[in-house]
Write an enzyme that holds these catalytic residues in place. Structure first.
Site, PDB file in Angstrom:
ATOM      1  N   ASP A 134      -3.469  -6.811 -44.141  1.00  0.00           N
ATOM      2  CA  ASP A 134      -3.527  -7.819 -45.194  1.00  0.00           C
ATOM      3  C   ASP A 134      -3.337  -7.185 -46.558  1.00  0.00           C
ATOM      4  O   ASP A 134      -3.798  -6.064 -46.806  1.00  0.00           O
ATOM      5  CB  ASP A 134      -4.874  -8.546 -45.172  1.00  0.00           C
ATOM      6  N   ARG A 185       4.471 -10.859 -43.326  1.00  0.00           N
ATOM      7  CA  ARG A 185       3.884 -12.192 -43.517  1.00  0.00           C
ATOM      8  C   ARG A 185       4.008 -12.527 -45.005  1.00  0.00           C
ATOM      9  O   ARG A 185       3.523 -11.776 -45.857  1.00  0.00           O
ATOM     10  CB  ARG A 185       2.414 -12.218 -43.102  1.00  0.00           C
TER      11      ARG A 185
END
Length: 316
Positions: A134, A185
């Site tokens: 992330d 992402r």
């Protein structure tokens, strides 16, 4: 002024030990509680149960063990051990092998070398998994990309990264990661960033997201389109259709408990949707920090409770 006041207020709540104890005692007690709408639970067993329910609806999932911004190497080592145990539990359960993690949970703010070692330990254990790194707030962007590239070049190819469309720098970062051949992402960006490094208006963020999305479809490997915004989803669907990009060459991603109606509609139309499932004892600080990052996040959560068909995207 409102933004800084909101952020300070929610960060104060996040740091409250007494509120955390109360939240842990009551917030997760009932399956229908407010917190369980967005957090799977405090244990890996609860997360696996939530993952099974998600998969039963025809979706796929990624698990995120909460606990970012640790302040000591002991905490980082404990988080690493937790992730190794989580990996073993996932294997035993038979659910999809997909994880998301943050480098500050592995000690990035304490010692970079230790964070890299901890990441390697997790990746070594995660055979047959896909692990997504992330992206955190902008002070961590450079070092996160640097660590990702270092580990990638050492042969760890079962991982991907997240890029945030609101940052001006992301167009360059996108090319940098695409050149590696790594999976990306794309999110809008949950953090409140200063105007000299990030777009401030929704229209500008949307325009950036659209540009980056098109590059992803054209040049990258299996992009993840992470948004709850119907307009951005429509852009992705049209762009893919016009270029004859099959639905199995990309996926949509959404947060646990948000826009379940839209998740189901996309699956019905033949698209793969991955649900990001957060869990762990640190859910209350995580939730408070996310609300405080920008005032719009509060409205995002409220709308998610009042009516899924009317929910608008504000954090990814």
């Amino acid at each position: 002024m409102l933004g800084s006041t909101s952020k300070a207020f929610f960060r104060l709540l996040a740091q409250s030990g007494s509120l955390k104890k109360l939240a842990s005692r009551y917030g997760m007690r009932k399956p229908t509680s407010f917190a369980r709408r967005f957090i799977a639970g405090e244990t890996i067993a609860e997360a696996i149960e939530a993952a099974r329910a998600v998969e039963a609806r025809g979706l796929v999932q990624t698990l995120d063990h909460l606990g970012e911004n640790v302040a000591s190497l002991a905490e980082a080592d404990a988080a690493t051990l937790d992730y190794q145990r989580i990996i073993d539990a996932i294997v035993a359960s038979g659910i999809g092998r997909n994880l998301s993690l943050k480098l500050t949970q592995l000690g990035l703010d304490v010692d970079k070398a230790s964070a890299i070692d901890n990441l390697r330990k997790i990746l070594d254990r995660a055979d047959g998994f896909f692990v997504r790194i992330d992206m955190e707030s902008s002070p961590h962007t450079d070092v996160t990309l640097e660590i990702f590239e270092t580990i990638w070049q050492q042969g760890y190819r079962h991982m991907g990264i997240v890029l945030q469309a609101d940052l001006y720098r992301t167009e360059q970062d996108l090319g940098r990661v695409i050149a590696l051949g790594a999976r990306i992402r794309l999110v809008k960006g949950a953090y409140r960033e200063p105007k000299h490094i990030a777009h401030q208006k929704k229209a500008d963020v949307d325009a950036a997201y659209t540009r980056l999305l098109k590059v992803l479809f054209t040049d990258s490997t299996y992009p993840a389109i992470a948004t709850h915004d119907p307009d951005m989803i429509d852009v992705a669907r049209r762009w893919a259709a016009e270029r004859h990009i099959a639905p199995d060459r990309f996926e949509f991603q959404m947060l646990y408990g948000i826009r379940r109606d839209l998740q189901a509609a996309l699956v019905k139309d033949g698209y793969l949707v991955r649900v990001y499932i957060p869990f762990g004892r640190e859910w209350f600080p995580y939730f408070m920090r996310r609300l405080g990052e920008r005032p719009a996040n509060v409205a995002f959560v409220v709308r998610g409770i009042l009516g899924e068909t009317r929910t608008v995207p504000l954090d990814v």
